[in-house]
Structure formats: C-alpha cells, structure tokens
Motif scaffolding. Sequence first.
Motif, PDB file in Angstrom:
ATOM      1  N   PHE A  43       0.305  -1.722   0.033  1.00  0.00           N
ATOM      2  CA  PHE A  43       0.046  -0.013  -0.333  1.00  0.00           C
ATOM      3  C   PHE A  43       0.228   1.342  -0.532  1.00  0.00           C
ATOM      4  N   ASN A  44       2.162   1.285   0.089  1.00  0.00           N
ATOM      5  CA  ASN A  44       2.897   2.494   0.589  1.00  0.00           C
ATOM      6  C   ASN A  44       2.376   3.907   0.972  1.00  0.00           C
ATOM      7  N   TYR A  45       0.908   3.547   2.318  1.00  0.00           N
ATOM      8  CA  TYR A  45       0.204   4.710   1.785  1.00  0.00           C
ATOM      9  C   TYR A  45       0.709   5.832   3.524  1.00  0.00           C
ATOM     10  N   MET A  46       1.323   5.484   4.320  1.00  0.00           N
ATOM     11  CA  MET A  46       1.845   6.451   5.460  1.00  0.00           C
ATOM     12  C   MET A  46       2.827   6.817   5.249  1.00  0.00           C
ATOM     13  N   ARG A  47       2.721   8.248   5.680  1.00  0.00           N
ATOM     14  CA  ARG A  47       3.567   9.132   5.712  1.00  0.00           C
ATOM     15  C   ARG A  47       4.016   9.457   6.718  1.00  0.00           C
ATOM     16  N   ILE A  48       5.538  10.237   6.775  1.00  0.00           N
ATOM     17  CA  ILE A  48       6.202  10.320   8.238  1.00  0.00           C
ATOM     18  C   ILE A  48       5.224  12.025   8.483  1.00  0.00           C
ATOM     19  N   GLY A  49       4.409  11.873   9.809  1.00  0.00           N
ATOM     20  CA  GLY A  49       3.727  13.022   9.981  1.00  0.00           C
ATOM     21  C   GLY A  49       2.092  12.916   9.590  1.00  0.00           C
ATOM     22  N   GLY A  50       2.155  11.668   8.894  1.00  0.00           N
ATOM     23  CA  GLY A  50       0.621  11.918   8.697  1.00  0.00           C
ATOM     24  C   GLY A  50       0.349  10.270   7.343  1.00  0.00           C
ATOM     25  N   VAL A  51      -0.584  10.819   6.747  1.00  0.00           N
ATOM     26  CA  VAL A  51      -0.758   9.713   5.385  1.00  0.00           C
ATOM     27  C   VAL A  51      -0.797  10.379   4.532  1.00  0.00           C
ATOM     28  N   LYS A  52      -0.464   9.702   2.679  1.00  0.00           N
ATOM     29  CA  LYS A  52      -0.684   9.750   1.435  1.00  0.00           C
ATOM     30  C   LYS A  52      -1.248  11.293   1.453  1.00  0.00           C
ATOM     31  N   TRP A  53      -2.906  10.234   1.663  1.00  0.00           N
ATOM     32  CA  TRP A  53      -3.799  11.586   0.934  1.00  0.00           C
ATOM     33  C   TRP A  53      -5.107  11.272   2.046  1.00  0.00           C
ATOM     34  N   ASP A  54      -5.927  11.828   1.361  1.00  0.00           N
ATOM     35  CA  ASP A  54      -6.792  12.346   2.619  1.00  0.00           C
ATOM     36  C   ASP A  54      -7.755  10.715   1.313  1.00  0.00           C
ATOM     37  N   ALA A  55      -9.368  10.409   2.355  1.00  0.00           N
ATOM     38  CA  ALA A  55      -9.680   9.069   2.079  1.00  0.00           C
ATOM     39  C   ALA A  55     -11.292   9.948   1.307  1.00  0.00           C
ATOM     40  N   PRO A  56     -11.688   9.192  -0.106  1.00  0.00           N
ATOM     41  CA  PRO A  56     -12.293  10.013  -0.501  1.00  0.00           C
ATOM     42  C   PRO A  56     -13.446   9.887  -0.428  1.00  0.00           C
ATOM     43  N   ASP A  57     -14.035  10.697  -1.295  1.00  0.00           N
ATOM     44  CA  ASP A  57     -15.331  11.128  -0.650  1.00  0.00           C
ATOM     45  C   ASP A  57     -16.240   9.511  -0.720  1.00  0.00           C
ATOM     46  N   GLY A  58     -16.981   9.653   0.482  1.00  0.00           N
ATOM     47  CA  GLY A  58     -18.206   8.136   0.786  1.00  0.00           C
ATOM     48  C   GLY A  58     -17.454   7.431   0.733  1.00  0.00           C
ATOM     49  N   TRP A  59     -15.768   7.306   1.408  1.00  0.00           N
ATOM     50  CA  TRP A  59     -14.987   6.023   1.587  1.00  0.00           C
ATOM     51  C   TRP A  59     -15.339   5.923   3.118  1.00  0.00           C
TER      52      TRP A  59
END
Length: 367
Positions: A152-168
């Motif tokens: 997935f490579n989703y986590m980032r140092i300080g947060g996450v790569k991007w926000d959840a899409p609408d309706g997720w």
Amino acid sequence: MMLRTEEMILNVGPQHPSTHGVFRLILKIDGEIIQEATPVIGYLHRGTEKIAEGLQYTQIIPYTDRMDYLSAMTNNYVLCHAVETMMGIEVPERAEYLRVLAMELGRIASHLVWWGTYLLDLGATSPFLYAFREREMIINLLNELSGARLTFNYMRIGGVKWDAPDGWIDKVKQFVPYMREKLHGYHELVTGNEIFRQRVTGVGRYTKEEAISYSLSGVNLRSTGVKWDLRKDEPYSIYDRFDFDVPVRDGGDCLARYECRMAEIEQSLRIIEQACEQFPPEGPIMGKVPRIIKAPPGETFVRIEAPRGEIGCYIASDGKKEPYRLKFRRPSFYNLQILPKLLKGQNLANVIAILGSIDIVLGEVDG
C-alpha cells in the motif's frame, strides 16, 4: 511381529504450498513419527535493513510493504512512528483515524488469509473461497484509499499520503455489519464443526512459560492465557480512545490459536465501527514536517501490535537524511522458533496443522 522402521530424512518445501512461502523444513522421521525438525530460512532475504542505511527515511517506507506483505499498513506505521518519535512530530487527528482504519482493515484481511489457507491445509476448500471473497472487499477499500492492492505505501512521516475519497467512510461503515454476518457463518461452518475441533484440539500445545521463554507474541502468546496486547497495554496512535477486548484462550494448542484469531476479527470490527463514528469531518492529514527529514542524533525503539504479534523498529541516527542503523523486530521470525519443539514426537500428519496455526509470513521471517 513388530513392524520395523528406519530413520529417513524428508524435505518439506521450500516450494510446498502449505509452507506458506519459501520455507524449507528438514524432518528426520522414524516411520510416521518426527524425531527432529530443522527449519531452513533465508530464501526470501533481501537485506531490507542494510538497504535502508542508504535511503532517506521516506524512501524506506515501500520496503516495509514487502516484509509482512499481508499486513503492509502496520509495517508502514511502525517505521513512521519510530521517526516521528525521534523528531517529536505531532500527527493530526484525522490522519491518526485514517491510520487506525487502515491498520484494522488490514488486520482483518490478514486473518482472513490465514483462516482460508489454514482450512485449505486441513483439507477444506470452501472456507478459502469465502475468506478471499470478504478479503477482496477490504482490498478494494484499501485500494481506494491508497491506490494499491497489496503493497500500500500509504503512511507518511507526519501523517498519510492523501485523504480518504468521498464516501469512503460510509463504505467502511457498511462493511462492518456485512463482515459480522459472514463471521457468524464462518463459526457455523468451521468453528463448531466436530470434525475440525477434533482435528486441532490438543495439537501443537505449549505452555505460558514456554511461550514467554521463546519470545512469542500476538495470538501465539495470548493463546496460552497471557493477556498482552500493545494496543491496550502500551497504547500508541489513538487506540486508547476505543473500547475493545483482548481475546485470550488457555489451551495453547491449534484450537486456541484459531479461536483467538477469529475473536480478534470481531474486536477489529468494533474498533473500525467506533473510528468511523468518531472520524473528524475535516482537518489536515499531514503534520508539520521539514522538507528534508533528518532524525536528530540518538536512537529509539518503538513497538506496535501487528496481526502476527509484536513488530518493533529500532533506529540509530547520526543526524543525516539516512539512518545510521535500522532494525526490525519481526514477530514471524520469533514465533517460528518454537516449531522444532512442537514437531518433535508428533505424527507426520500434524506438521502442516501446527505450522499453519503459527501463521508466519516468510517475507517477514527473512527480512
């Protein structure tokens, strides 16, 4: 007249489907009884920790996906958590909720793979198909969130790569009652099945003291009566905001490990349900992080509760963009240590039943 047997050496793997990866097991058997078992690992060793010494911290994150490739989100998190701890970075609330949702969905998906493949090991085909049907729904959710299906490579140092899409979030909410209904069906099909229970009860048993002395963690520890879960005992992220139980069994056998993992799916659903209800309607998903990440000189060790147990990350820094030293404590590697003891004196038919109950991922064992 006594039936005469003689000792022979039997290779199991590394290409055998029931070894759950490229794992070789050398068995010395006398007839059907195992005299000695020698695990041979290293076929999937890629030198992740050494490679990391030449990479910037953010560049290391994709390598964590390939360790326990059934639980990439927790691997992402433990590395980011270690760097954030060293640098004193505060992670925004919205990002923490997204992290928890991703990790707990990943935990359920991981346990589903284990459930399906374990029953396949024991000769049942249908559970494998059902498990992958439900797992596919989780994979689709995580794909929407991260853009990938496995690494997935989703986590980032300080947060996450991007926000959840609408309706997720709404889709995740709808998944919870669906999964609960299917989990009930799993119990009707397998957990209460007399043939299955007789097959695994009392097989591969060890005591609480043995589990501790072998440094077992996760389900392999909790199945002996030790109530230890880092999400409860040493809370990280925002796990202290959720009401959930730590499933424990006393048997220390294959059945106890089975029951613990199935109960953990239900508890993960409870956490996901609460996280969706508490999810902040708006807010940042990245904290204040410098453009070039340099951890201050020093060292740190953090640990979290992954699906297979306690995964830790040790970082030693000399103040540069790359870590001076990085080391992961990989739960599958430690949990596998008890296998030779469990197999000695067992019937050959129990080899795969015991190995499957430990739930290893060879990408994590070899590193």
